[in-house]
Design a protein around this motif. Structure first.
Motif, PDB file in Angstrom:
ATOM      1  N   VAL A 119       3.210  -2.995  -6.300  1.00 53.06           N
ATOM      2  CA  VAL A 119       2.098  -3.372  -5.119  1.00 53.06           C
ATOM      3  C   VAL A 119       2.027  -4.755  -4.951  1.00 53.06           C
ATOM      4  CG1 VAL A 119       0.033  -2.761  -4.085  1.00 53.06           C
ATOM      5  CG2 VAL A 119       1.482  -0.968  -4.948  1.00 53.06           C
ATOM      6  N   ASP A 172       4.791  -6.826  -4.146  1.00 55.63           N
ATOM      7  CA  ASP A 172       5.040  -6.819  -2.493  1.00 55.63           C
ATOM      8  C   ASP A 172       4.114  -7.615  -1.866  1.00 55.63           C
ATOM      9  OD1 ASP A 172       6.948  -4.954  -3.030  1.00 55.63           O
ATOM     10  OD2 ASP A 172       5.686  -3.154  -2.491  1.00 55.63           O
ATOM     11  N   HIS A 173       2.862  -8.064  -2.238  1.00 60.73           N
ATOM     12  CA  HIS A 173       1.992  -8.979  -1.612  1.00 60.73           C
ATOM     13  C   HIS A 173       1.908 -10.367  -2.161  1.00 60.73           C
ATOM     14  CE1 HIS A 173      -0.480  -6.146   0.558  1.00 60.73           C
ATOM     15  NE2 HIS A 173      -0.431  -4.940  -0.355  1.00 60.73           N
ATOM     16  N   SER A 195      -0.035   3.674  -3.997  1.00 60.68           N
ATOM     17  CA  SER A 195       0.516   2.380  -3.330  1.00 60.68           C
ATOM     18  C   SER A 195      -0.443   1.993  -2.385  1.00 60.68           C
ATOM     19  CB  SER A 195       1.930   2.331  -3.148  1.00 60.68           C
ATOM     20  OG  SER A 195       2.867   2.541  -3.912  1.00 60.68           O
ATOM     21  N   ARG A 196      -0.852   3.178  -1.455  1.00 64.35           N
ATOM     22  CA  ARG A 196      -1.562   2.922  -0.411  1.00 64.35           C
ATOM     23  C   ARG A 196      -2.876   2.633  -0.700  1.00 64.35           C
ATOM     24  NH1 ARG A 196      -2.497   7.557   3.932  1.00 64.35           N
ATOM     25  NH2 ARG A 196      -3.576   5.457   4.800  1.00 64.35           N
ATOM     26  N   SER A 235      -3.022  -1.059  -2.402  1.00 60.22           N
ATOM     27  CA  SER A 235      -2.633  -2.081  -1.578  1.00 60.22           C
ATOM     28  C   SER A 235      -3.895  -3.073  -0.926  1.00 60.22           C
ATOM     29  CB  SER A 235      -1.501  -1.657  -0.522  1.00 60.22           C
ATOM     30  OG  SER A 235      -1.093  -2.796   0.130  1.00 60.22           O
TER      31      SER A 235
END
Length: 305
Positions: free
Chosen positions: A32, A35-36, A168-169, A172
């Protein structure tokens, strides 16, 4: 879930350490972070932290063209467990880095013993501290070793009832750009019969409302569906409860902004986590959302029944 808002990069260097119980989801959270846009390193020896950050602090050569590939990292994540060399010095090392001007945070991943046992048994892999002993003994030993780090963690996330996508949600928003100065609330619905979330900062009990489970025509549905939501929110006290939580959170939001705290979990529970808590969590998240507050909803126990 609230979408990440693109923002200019904050140049103040920041280090986030993701650690916690083996099997609690460190690898998922590391993904995660990547991804950011975080620069993530897995199992870096703690003694090398200062050297790593010296490299990050080093000025870029004036002859090097500026590009995403040559920009020095200002958001660095390390994913570590108890096997990392020098792990016992983690807390003191982070304080040293703070004294040098780095922003540091520890994100600690927690899970119940039962959840961890199930996960290790499902993948048929030994616990890193197990050796020739019992799995549960290894988990208890790891929990004891990690206690000082858990006590120093700014964010504790209970992953017991979460699958990979839910984890993940939930994590995030922690890693979105800090240049967007907003408090982020996870509004978590849960069922008391499955246990109170370990990572909840605020816990509210909705069992004072009549349970739609006992209404035959509503029982098959969830709090996400209109007929259940209308039934729950139409009961005496439901609207007053939501308004009251909104009022209660206003000084909390102001305090979080002053203290530079940006993330918290508001848990609302009913018996099974299917009807009342789900309906209220959806509305509460929407009503807390503002220019200062971003919210997203996690229904931990929806689908358990």
């Amino acid at each position: 879930m609230t979408e990440a808002v693109p923002a200019q990069e904050d140049e103040t260097p920041e280090l986030v350490v993701v650690t916690g119980m083996s099997g609690a989801g460190r690898s998922t959270v590391g993904n995660v972070m990547e991804d950011h846009g975080w620069h993530v390193i897995d199992n870096l020896p703690i003694a090398l932290l200062p050297e790593l950050l010296k490299l990050a602090d080093a000025p870029r050569s004036p002859t090097t063209p500026a590009s995403p590939m040559t920009r020095r990292p200002t958001r660095i994540g390390i994913v570590v467990d108890v096997r990392a060399h020098g792990f016992e010095t983690l807390v003191s090392s982070l304080q040293t880095l703070r004294d040098r001007g780095w922003r540091t945070r520890v994100v600690y991943l927690e899970a119940t013993n039962e959840a961890l046992v199930r996960r290790f048994e499902s993948v048929r892999r030994p616990h890193p501290l197990q050796g020739q002993g019992r799995l549960l003994d290894a988990i208890l030993r790891e929990r004891e070793v990690l206690a000082p780090v858990r006590g120093a963690a700014e964010i504790v996330v209970d992953t017991s009832g979460l699958n990979v996508h839910q984890l993940s949600r939930k994590t995030s928003p922690i890693f979105m750009s800090r240049s967007a100065e907003r408090v982020r609330f996870a509004v978590l619905s849960f069922g008391f019969k499955y246990g109170v979330p370990l990572d909840a900062d605020f816990v509210f009990d909705l069992r004072f409302l009549t349970n739609p489970h006992w209404v035959p025509e509503l029982r098959p549905y969830t709090g996400r569906e209109r007929q259940v939501s209308r039934y729950v929110l139409g009961q005496p006290g439901a609207r007053e409860f939501i308004d009251g939580v909104g009022t209660l959170m206003q000084p909390v939001i102001a305090g979080y902004l002053r203290e530079n705290r940006r993330y918290a979990t508001i848990a609302v529970g009913c018996t099974g986590g299917k009807h009342r808590s789900v309906a209220v969590a959806e509305v509460l998240a929407a009503e807390l959302r503002s220019e200062e507050v971003a919210t997203f909803v996690v229904h931990r126990d929806l689908g358990q029944e």
